[in-house]
Design a protein around this motif. Structure first.
Motif, PDB file in Angstrom:
ATOM      1  N   HIS A  47       1.328  -1.609   8.263  1.00  0.00           N
ATOM      2  CA  HIS A  47       1.704  -1.944   6.889  1.00  0.00           C
ATOM      3  C   HIS A  47       1.504  -3.434   6.627  1.00  0.00           C
ATOM      4  O   HIS A  47       1.076  -3.831   5.535  1.00  0.00           O
ATOM      5  CB  HIS A  47       3.157  -1.553   6.634  1.00  0.00           C
ATOM      6  N   ASN A  79      -4.464  -6.154   1.128  1.00  0.00           N
ATOM      7  CA  ASN A  79      -4.183  -6.005  -0.296  1.00  0.00           C
ATOM      8  C   ASN A  79      -4.148  -7.361  -0.994  1.00  0.00           C
ATOM      9  O   ASN A  79      -4.624  -7.506  -2.131  1.00  0.00           O
ATOM     10  CB  ASN A  79      -2.853  -5.280  -0.486  1.00  0.00           C
ATOM     11  N   ASP A  91      -4.148   3.382   3.034  1.00  0.00           N
ATOM     12  CA  ASP A  91      -3.005   3.757   2.212  1.00  0.00           C
ATOM     13  C   ASP A  91      -2.811   5.272   2.213  1.00  0.00           C
ATOM     14  O   ASP A  91      -3.092   5.962   1.245  1.00  0.00           O
ATOM     15  CB  ASP A  91      -3.206   3.236   0.787  1.00  0.00           C
ATOM     16  N   ARG A  92      -2.318   5.804   3.320  1.00  0.00           N
ATOM     17  CA  ARG A  92      -2.025   7.227   3.447  1.00  0.00           C
ATOM     18  C   ARG A  92      -0.800   7.405   4.341  1.00  0.00           C
ATOM     19  O   ARG A  92      -0.338   6.470   4.989  1.00  0.00           O
ATOM     20  CB  ARG A  92      -3.224   7.996   4.024  1.00  0.00           C
ATOM     21  N   GLN A  93      -0.273   8.607   4.330  1.00  0.00           N
ATOM     22  CA  GLN A  93       0.938   8.873   5.102  1.00  0.00           C
ATOM     23  C   GLN A  93       0.673   8.640   6.591  1.00  0.00           C
ATOM     24  O   GLN A  93      -0.414   8.945   7.085  1.00  0.00           O
ATOM     25  CB  GLN A  93       1.383  10.323   4.896  1.00  0.00           C
ATOM     26  N   SER A 115       1.848   4.822   3.708  1.00  0.00           N
ATOM     27  CA  SER A 115       2.046   4.694   2.265  1.00  0.00           C
ATOM     28  C   SER A 115       3.498   4.859   1.864  1.00  0.00           C
ATOM     29  O   SER A 115       3.873   4.521   0.742  1.00  0.00           O
ATOM     30  CB  SER A 115       1.188   5.726   1.528  1.00  0.00           C
ATOM     31  N   HIS A 116       4.362   5.388   2.760  1.00  0.00           N
ATOM     32  CA  HIS A 116       5.771   5.598   2.422  1.00  0.00           C
ATOM     33  C   HIS A 116       6.649   4.420   2.817  1.00  0.00           C
ATOM     34  O   HIS A 116       7.864   4.475   2.637  1.00  0.00           O
ATOM     35  CB  HIS A 116       6.289   6.869   3.102  1.00  0.00           C
TER      36      HIS A 116
END
Length: 764
Positions: free
Chosen positions: A726, A733, A757-759, A762-763
């Protein structure tokens, strides 16, 4: 406590005598009650749901499994509750399959769960939701759950009153920490009263706990500190005087200007009140005992280090040639903690005594964290296999040359146990990632009997420290009960300045004059005295009120001076930090020297947020970064942020960065050298560390690798890996939105983000 509120009535169904009996056997043995004992008592006394605080992640997981096993045939959840737990679990498995902790599913379905930073957010959210609904009866959690999460319980259990603050230091929990954890007890609308159970442990005495509770809340201290981001954003559209004025209005400056904090600098009296001789002798005896026990422990440690040193020298003389792989023990007292406490490394060269002020022979070593270390033989706690130089991305001879150059030219930081450290260049990151793992090391120079003796000595020192603290507390309580003396502010100012290598005569100009008329009337006399103290550094004059006596006038002026010195010290220190950062940024090409206007590089650094924005900007604008693919850019960014995001002691070879990534970060050598040189010149910032041991995981994730496949190549907890990825995604980003960055970098960052940006990332 609000006196208008009635004292809460305790529930009649809680039998505290039975609760005490549940722990009586353990208390008599000075043992901590077992998990099963505590949960059994909570169930019997109808004190669920409960949050059970344990300060170790692994301890939380083990406790949940033990509790579930204890109540496997006497379930604490009903059939309907278990059905709802199963439904919530299946919903998570459908929405976020990677977040499910399969090893903790069985305890979860029995009403017990763990909650800590090593789990993914999806799993933690599931535990929180089910606990709020009353489906989970006991959550075993680290203290991170105590802050900012809405999870009230009927009971909180605090398993330890001492905790590790870092790798080597254990101390009592603070009043704020204890209150934060205990404050989770009591559910509004459900409970008339909440319970907090403090488990009795050998490390913490009941009187110590009472002392923590009586101490009251710790003050809120300012965390204000000047860094690159602050310096650049302060100068963006402002003049230097305007930036300095903003610093003057900081909370740190406000906080330090309070008279109460100025008064806290000094005990306020030159003559200590008399204390009962019995209390004084007890304190003296406790300190004597502590001193003797510490000397005994120190002697054992010295003997153990000598034995280790002798074994290392003997082994090197007969078997080893340099370079060689080793396990480094920086504390020199981490005996009995096993190989997991060691840093894998490679001893590169011998550093003879007499060079660079060394009093004894030392070794130059490269750690797996890509830092150079100067260590003694006693810091080498284990030996490893021969280093396969053919598999390394750079020859060890060149790494050794870089280390020797660093030993001669750079400023080294003193770290634990007398070792010295400095960040290694970018070109050694690949070599550091290829060093043998902890599991391949073999301990040297230690035997089981010596380890037991050291453990016993440490226990005696711990008991002696507790007794010394109790004696000191009694001494201070009695001392404060005596009639206080008048404060001598002249002596206070003198001591304050001496502590900063200054004198009253050198820093202050003192003027005393006699006044008459209206000025004297304020003091209620025909003639009065006024004292004015001028600070030669800030040119501020501080005049006391007229006093009937010359000595009183001087005390009043020095009272104001003490407040002024404390206030201006914080302000001047902040200005010095700002000036140092500005000079570094000017030399780095981020600011124009005359106008302090931001250059292109300065605007890039100002737009980035990280531990070292100057280094991030320098690295992202290096030519080599333009040639990287999106996944390789993600790996390179991961290498830049790893040391700031997670602690990595050991890593699998398969998680290291690809050859292109290693070559790219190696090519950052000129930029790294410039940043380190400037930072050491102006004494600002942390030297950047490049660690490629986990860069391959970021590459694989950017290429579409599944979470399960990623964890197969990773030794980190899921939560730690998620935070690292992240943080990598955060920098990517930021990079895509910085218009001053080359379009090639921004395009690669955008492409990498599509896969990143995926599980479960992303959470977060």
């Amino acid at each position: 406590m609000n006196p208008a509120l009635e004292e809460p009535k305790l529930p009649k169904n809680v039998n505290f005598e039975d609760l005490d009996l549940a722990f009586a056997e353990a208390a008599q043995a000075r043992d901590t009650p077992g998990i099963e004992q505590v949960v059994e008592a909570l169930v019997r006394q109808d004190m669920l749901p409960a949050i059970y605080f344990i300060f170790r992640r692994k301890g939380c997981d083990q406790a949940a499994k033990r509790a579930a096993q204890k109540f496997e045939h006497r379930p604490v959840v009903g059939a309907e509750e278990k059905r709802r737990l199963h439904a919530a679990l299946e919903q998570l498995r459908e929405d976020q399959p990677d977040a499910v902790r399969e090893d903790m599913v069985w305890p979860f379905l029995h009403g017990f769960a763990s909650h800590h930073a090593g789990s993914l957010p999806g799993w933690k959210a599931l535990v929180e939701k089910c606990f709020q609904q009353g489906l989970i009866k006991v959550v075993f959690a680290t203290d991170t759950l105590a802050a900012g999460i809405n999870m009230p319980a009927r009971t909180t259990v605090i398993s330890e009153l001492q905790r590790m603050r870092d790798a080597r230091k254990r101390s009592m929990v603070t009043h704020n920490e204890l209150l934060q954890m205990a404050g989770r007890a009591g559910r509004r609308g459900f409970d008339d009263v909440g319970f907090c159970v403090l488990l009795d442990t050998p490390r913490a005495k009941p009187e110590q706990v009472c002392e923590v509770i009586r101490k009251g809340p710790e003050p809120v201290d300012s965390q204000f500190a000047v860094d690159y981001s602050m310096a650049l954003n302060l100068m963006d559209g402002r003049s230097l005087p305007e930036a300095q004025a903003l610093i003057r209005r900081s909370f740190l400056n406000y906080q330090s200007s309070s008279e109460e904090e100025a008064g806290a600098l000094d005990p306020g009296t030159d003559d200590e009140p008399a204390v009962d001789p019995v209390v004084a002798k007890r304190l003296e005896a406790a300190r004597t005992t502590l001193n003797l026990e510490q000397q005994t422990l120190e002697l054992l440690l010295e003997q153990a280090v000598e034995a280790r040193t002798e074994a290392v020298w003997g082994t090197m003389a007969s078997q080893l040639t340099l370079p060689c792989s080793v396990g480094l023990d920086f504390g020199r007292d981490a005996f009995g903690r096993g190989l997991a406490a060691l840093m894998p490394g490679a001893v590169l060269a011998r550093l003879p005594a007499g060079e660079q002020g060394r009093e004894e022979d030392a070794f130059l070593a490269l750690g797996a964290d890509n830092c150079f270390y100067q260590v003694a033989a006693g810091h080498i706690a284990a030996l490893g296999p021969d280093v396969d130089e053919a598999a390394l991305p750079a020859p060890l001879d060149s790494v050794t040359e870089m280390g020797l150059a660093a030993a001669a030219d750079l400023l080294w930081t003193q770290v634990a146990g007398g070792t010295k450290a400095v960040a290694a260049p970018a070109s050694t990151a690949g070599v550091a990632a290829c060093l043998p793992a902890q599991s391949e090391l073999a301990a040297v120079g230690m035997d089981a009997e010596t380890e037991r003796e050291i453990a016993d000595a440490r226990a005696r020192v711990s008991r002696a420290k507790a007794e010394e603290r109790r004696a000191l507390r009694d001494y201070v309580v009695q001392q404060r009960s005596q009639q206080p003396q008048a404060r001598n502010y002249v002596s206070s100012v003198s001591r304050w300045l001496r502590g900063r290598q200054q004198t009253v005569e050198g820093r202050l100009a003192v003027e005393e004059r006699e006044v008459r008329g209206a000025a004297a009337a304020e003091a209620g006399a025909e003639a009065a005295w006024v004292c004015t103290v001028t600070d030669r550094l800030t040119r501020e004059a501080l005049a006391g009120a007229p006093q009937p006596r010359k000595a009183l006038a001087k005390q009043d002026a020095f009272r104001l001076t003490l407040q002024h010195l404390r206030r201006t010290e914080s302000f001047v220190r902040s200005l010095q930090q700002l000036n140092a950062h500005l000079m570094c940024l000017i030399d780095a090409g981020c600011l124009l020297p005359d106008s302090f206007e931001l250059t292109v590089l300065g605007r890039i650094a100002a737009a980035l947020k990280g531990e070292n924005e100057l280094w991030l900007a320098s690295a992202l604008t290096a030519d080599v970064m333009y040639t990287l693919s999106p996944s390789e850019l993600a790996g390179a960014v991961c290498a830049l942020v790893t040391s700031d995001s997670v602690r990595v002691k050991d890593a699998a070879a398969s998680s290291a960065g690809s050859e292109n990534v290693v070559q790219a970060v190696t090519a950052l050598e000129p930029a790294w050298h410039q940043v380190v040189s400037l930072q050491q010149t102006y004494r600002v910032g942390r030297d950047p560390v490049i660690d490629v041991r986990l860069a391959g995981l970021a590459e694989q994730w950017a290429e579409g690798c599944s979470w399960a496949e990623l964890m197969d190549h990773c030794s980190l907890d899921e939560g730690d890996l998620a935070r690292l990825l992240h943080r990598t995604m955060d920098v990517l980003n930021q990079a895509r939105g910085v218009e001053e960055l080359p379009e090639e970098i921004r395009r690669a960052a955008r492409a990498a983000l599509k896969s990143f940006d995926r599980q479960p990332i992303s959470h977060l």
